[in-house]
Design an enzyme around this catalytic site. Structure first.
Site, PDB file in Angstrom:
ATOM      1  N   ASN A 142      -1.225 -70.884  -3.203  1.00 12.59           N
ATOM      2  CA  ASN A 142      -1.347 -71.497  -1.876  1.00 12.59           C
ATOM      3  C   ASN A 142      -0.147 -72.422  -1.661  1.00 12.59           C
ATOM      4  OD1 ASN A 142      -1.954 -73.187   0.276  1.00 12.59           O
ATOM      5  ND2 ASN A 142      -4.092 -73.521  -0.324  1.00 12.59           N
TER       6      ASN A 142
ATOM      7  N   CYS B 275      -2.190 -77.168   5.857  1.00  5.75           N
ATOM      8  CA  CYS B 275      -2.039 -75.705   5.862  1.00  5.75           C
ATOM      9  C   CYS B 275      -2.017 -75.116   7.272  1.00  5.75           C
ATOM     10  CB  CYS B 275      -3.143 -75.067   5.041  1.00  5.75           C
ATOM     11  SG  CYS B 275      -3.147 -75.674   3.356  1.00  5.75           S
TER      12      CYS B 275
ATOM     13  N   HIS C 273      -3.281 -67.838   6.707  1.00 10.27           N
ATOM     14  CA  HIS C 273      -2.855 -68.766   5.657  1.00 10.27           C
ATOM     15  C   HIS C 273      -3.422 -68.261   4.330  1.00 10.27           C
ATOM     16  CE1 HIS C 273      -2.432 -72.118   3.057  1.00 10.27           C
ATOM     17  NE2 HIS C 273      -3.693 -72.499   3.142  1.00 10.27           N
TER      18      HIS C 273
HETATM   19  N1  ACO Z   1     -11.024 -72.112 -14.681  1.00 10.48           N
HETATM   20  C1  ACO Z   1     -12.183 -71.749 -15.236  1.00 10.48           C
HETATM   21  N2  ACO Z   1     -13.373 -72.182 -14.780  1.00 10.48           N
HETATM   22  C2  ACO Z   1     -13.370 -72.989 -13.701  1.00 10.48           C
HETATM   23  C3  ACO Z   1     -12.183 -73.405 -13.081  1.00 10.48           C
HETATM   24  C4  ACO Z   1     -10.964 -72.930 -13.603  1.00 10.48           C
HETATM   25  N3  ACO Z   1      -9.768 -73.246 -13.092  1.00 10.48           N
HETATM   26  N4  ACO Z   1     -12.499 -74.214 -12.047  1.00 10.48           N
HETATM   27  C5  ACO Z   1     -13.832 -74.296 -12.010  1.00 10.48           C
HETATM   28  N5  ACO Z   1     -14.359 -73.575 -13.017  1.00 10.48           N
HETATM   29  C6  ACO Z   1     -15.766 -73.386 -13.352  1.00 10.48           C
HETATM   30  C7  ACO Z   1     -16.650 -74.464 -12.770  1.00 10.48           C
HETATM   31  O1  ACO Z   1     -16.733 -75.562 -13.642  1.00 10.48           O
HETATM   32  C8  ACO Z   1     -17.957 -73.740 -12.626  1.00 10.48           C
HETATM   33  O2  ACO Z   1     -18.586 -73.679 -13.881  1.00 10.48           O
HETATM   34  P1  ACO Z   1     -20.191 -73.803 -14.007  1.00 10.48           P
HETATM   35  O3  ACO Z   1     -20.731 -72.620 -13.252  1.00 10.48           O
HETATM   36  O4  ACO Z   1     -20.425 -73.754 -15.464  1.00 10.48           O
HETATM   37  O5  ACO Z   1     -20.547 -75.111 -13.367  1.00 10.48           O
HETATM   38  C9  ACO Z   1     -17.553 -72.312 -12.260  1.00 10.48           C
HETATM   39  O6  ACO Z   1     -16.214 -72.164 -12.718  1.00 10.48           O
HETATM   40  C10 ACO Z   1     -17.625 -72.031 -10.780  1.00 10.48           C
HETATM   41  O7  ACO Z   1     -16.920 -73.067 -10.094  1.00 10.48           O
HETATM   42  P2  ACO Z   1     -16.871 -73.150  -8.533  1.00 10.48           P
HETATM   43  O8  ACO Z   1     -16.221 -74.421  -8.112  1.00 10.48           O
HETATM   44  O9  ACO Z   1     -18.254 -72.827  -8.007  1.00 10.48           O
HETATM   45  O10 ACO Z   1     -15.910 -71.916  -8.228  1.00 10.48           O
HETATM   46  P3  ACO Z   1     -15.656 -71.215  -6.852  1.00 10.48           P
HETATM   47  O11 ACO Z   1     -16.028 -69.802  -6.937  1.00 10.48           O
HETATM   48  O12 ACO Z   1     -16.189 -72.033  -5.694  1.00 10.48           O
HETATM   49  O13 ACO Z   1     -14.074 -71.257  -6.768  1.00 10.48           O
HETATM   50  C11 ACO Z   1     -12.239 -72.407  -5.708  1.00 10.48           C
HETATM   51  C12 ACO Z   1     -13.397 -72.498  -6.716  1.00 10.48           C
HETATM   52  C13 ACO Z   1     -11.300 -71.313  -6.148  1.00 10.48           C
HETATM   53  C14 ACO Z   1     -11.530 -73.742  -5.670  1.00 10.48           C
HETATM   54  C15 ACO Z   1     -12.845 -72.054  -4.309  1.00 10.48           C
HETATM   55  O14 ACO Z   1     -13.887 -72.933  -4.006  1.00 10.48           O
HETATM   56  C16 ACO Z   1     -11.789 -72.121  -3.222  1.00 10.48           C
HETATM   57  O15 ACO Z   1     -10.849 -71.363  -3.218  1.00 10.48           O
HETATM   58  N6  ACO Z   1     -12.000 -73.004  -2.245  1.00 10.48           N
HETATM   59  C17 ACO Z   1     -11.072 -73.138  -1.137  1.00 10.48           C
HETATM   60  C18 ACO Z   1      -9.893 -73.912  -1.629  1.00 10.48           C
HETATM   61  C19 ACO Z   1      -8.814 -74.024  -0.623  1.00 10.48           C
HETATM   62  O16 ACO Z   1      -8.559 -73.103   0.090  1.00 10.48           O
HETATM   63  N7  ACO Z   1      -8.184 -75.176  -0.637  1.00 10.48           N
HETATM   64  C20 ACO Z   1      -7.001 -75.426   0.009  1.00 10.48           C
HETATM   65  C21 ACO Z   1      -7.098 -75.450   1.482  1.00 10.48           C
HETATM   66  S1  ACO Z   1      -5.579 -75.444   2.110  1.00 10.48           S
HETATM   67  C22 ACO Z   1      -4.913 -77.003   2.382  1.00 10.48           C
HETATM   68  O17 ACO Z   1      -5.030 -77.530   3.472  1.00 10.48           O
HETATM   69  C23 ACO Z   1      -4.154 -77.671   1.256  1.00 10.48           C
END
Ligand code: ACO
Length: 321
Positions: free
Chosen positions: A278, A112, A248
């Site tokens: 993304n 990214c 980004h």
């Molecule tokens: N739908 C519904 N529920 C979900 C989903 C989904 N798609 N995914 C996870 N959950 C649930 C989890 O199981 C968890 O449930 P629990 O509380 O019962 O255990 C709850 O939702 C919260 O999950 P978290 O993982 O804590 O959710 P978070 O708020 O951290 O969001 C996310 C997750 C969106 C992935 C976030 O961490 C994020 O955006 N991180 C950065 C990701 C990113 O930018 N990655 C790419 C970088 S760029 C590159 O170089 C490719």
């Protein structure tokens, strides 16, 4: 000499997968995805829409926008983590497709942060007067690297391409700050399908993008404001003078958090992740193109571009429009 952006372009695949569609593929729902990421839909490349195809279309529209012919281009750099072919490289494919017969072409992989690093590389060439015109592209077919059974990642990614045309100019500003943290690489990974151990089982989980979302989130919201501050200090630029911060597009909450940590209004931080998800290296040039076509930039405007992602790597650049 500085490379001035004189044209922008993008290519977005026609096919749209909205959150509702994903909710039939994995255990998720529209409300969760919108709230946690800001994403409403993403575009998915069709069979003909290879990474090189999208990259060439974005380059063509950028050249049209710049009023330049392909034969005038000296350098093409394509940033991608999802090339259709390992070789020839995507930028050579672009050269062939658009007829940029005089260009030197190579690809760059820094996930990214890729577009930002490609832009920095081109600035070094143009600054040294080795080349005078360049097309810098970010293009991704992330749908091929996405595990559509993993709700933790599949809701995030989309396909597309963006490009800018640079022309060497004695006037203007461009300054960069970049960092890499290889020791944290394991939080965001994707293993090549060409590894001998995967030949039998060509879609082992490791051959899809895998991430520790929380760690990536923490990294982004702490390091992006830090590197932007470092850039502003280095260039002795008051943050009030920045017209737009083009980040980004990984998660709308990351952008909001960065704005808050910098004490800036959100209106200076444009967001288009709702429509594209993304798109990794393509997200910054797609957003630049959207804003440029809306007439958001005036000559002399100062922009900060900031990229972050796998590596881990991150950086910010200050440029004058
Ligand atoms: N739908 C519904 N529920 C979900 C989903 C989904 N798609 N995914 C996870 N959950 C649930 C989890 O199981 C968890 O449930 P629990 O509380 O019962 O255990 C709850 O939702 C919260 O999950 P978290 O993982 O804590 O959710 P978070 O708020 O951290 O969001 C996310 C997750 C969106 C992935 C976030 O961490 C994020 O955006 N991180 C950065 C990701 C990113 O930018 N990655 C790419 C970088 S760029 C590159 O170089 C490719």
């Amino acid at each position: 000499m500085v490379g001035k952006i004189i044209g922008t372009g993008s290519y977005i695949p026609e096919q749209i997968w909205d959150n509702e569609k994903l909710s039939h593929m994995v255990d998720t729902n529209d409300e969760w995805i919108r709230e946690r990421t800001g994403i409403a839909r993403r575009h998915i490349a069709g069979e003909e829409e290879t990474t090189a195809y999208m990259a060439a279309k974005a380059a063509e529209t950028a050249l049209q926008n710049a009023g330049m012919k392909a034969a005038e281009v000296d350098l093409i750099i394509a940033a991608t983590i999802s090339p259709g072919e390992i070789m020839p490289c995507t930028s050579c494919e672009v050269q062939k497709r658009i007829g940029a017969v005089n260009a030197t072409c190579f690809d760059l992989n820094s996930a990214c942060t890729g577009f930002l690093f490609a832009l920095n590389t081109a600035q070094a060439y143009l600054g040294q007067e080795i080349y005078h015109t360049a097309v810098i592209i970010g293009a991704e077919s992330l749908s091929h690297l996405t595990n559509w059974e993993d709700r933790g990642t599949c809701i995030l990614f989309g396909d597309g391409a963006g490009a800018v045309v640079l022309k060497a100019s004695p006037e203007g500003r461009y300054t960069q700050v970049t960092h890499s943290s290889g020791e944290k690489g394991s939080v965001l990974t994707c293993t090549s399908r060409n590894q001998p151990k995967y030949v039998e089982n060509s879609r082992a989980p490791e051959t899809y993008m895998q991430m520790d979302g929380k760690e990536v989130f923490k990294f982004a919201v702490s390091k992006v404001p830090e590197v932007i501050r470092e850039l502003l200090e280095k260039t002795e630029t008051d943050s009030g003078k920045i017209h737009r911060y083009i980040l980004h597009q990984a998660n709308e909450r990351i952008v909001k958090s960065v704005a808050k940590r910098l004490g800036e209004e959100m209106e200076k931080f444009p967001v288009n992740i709702a429509d594209y998800g993304n798109t990794s290296s393509a997200s910054i040039p797609i957003l630049l193109d959207e804003l440029n076509r809306k007439g958001d930039f005036s000559q002399g405007d100062l922009l900060v571009l900031a990229g972050f992602g796998a590596g881990l790597s991150y950086g910010a650049s200050l440029l004058e429009w």
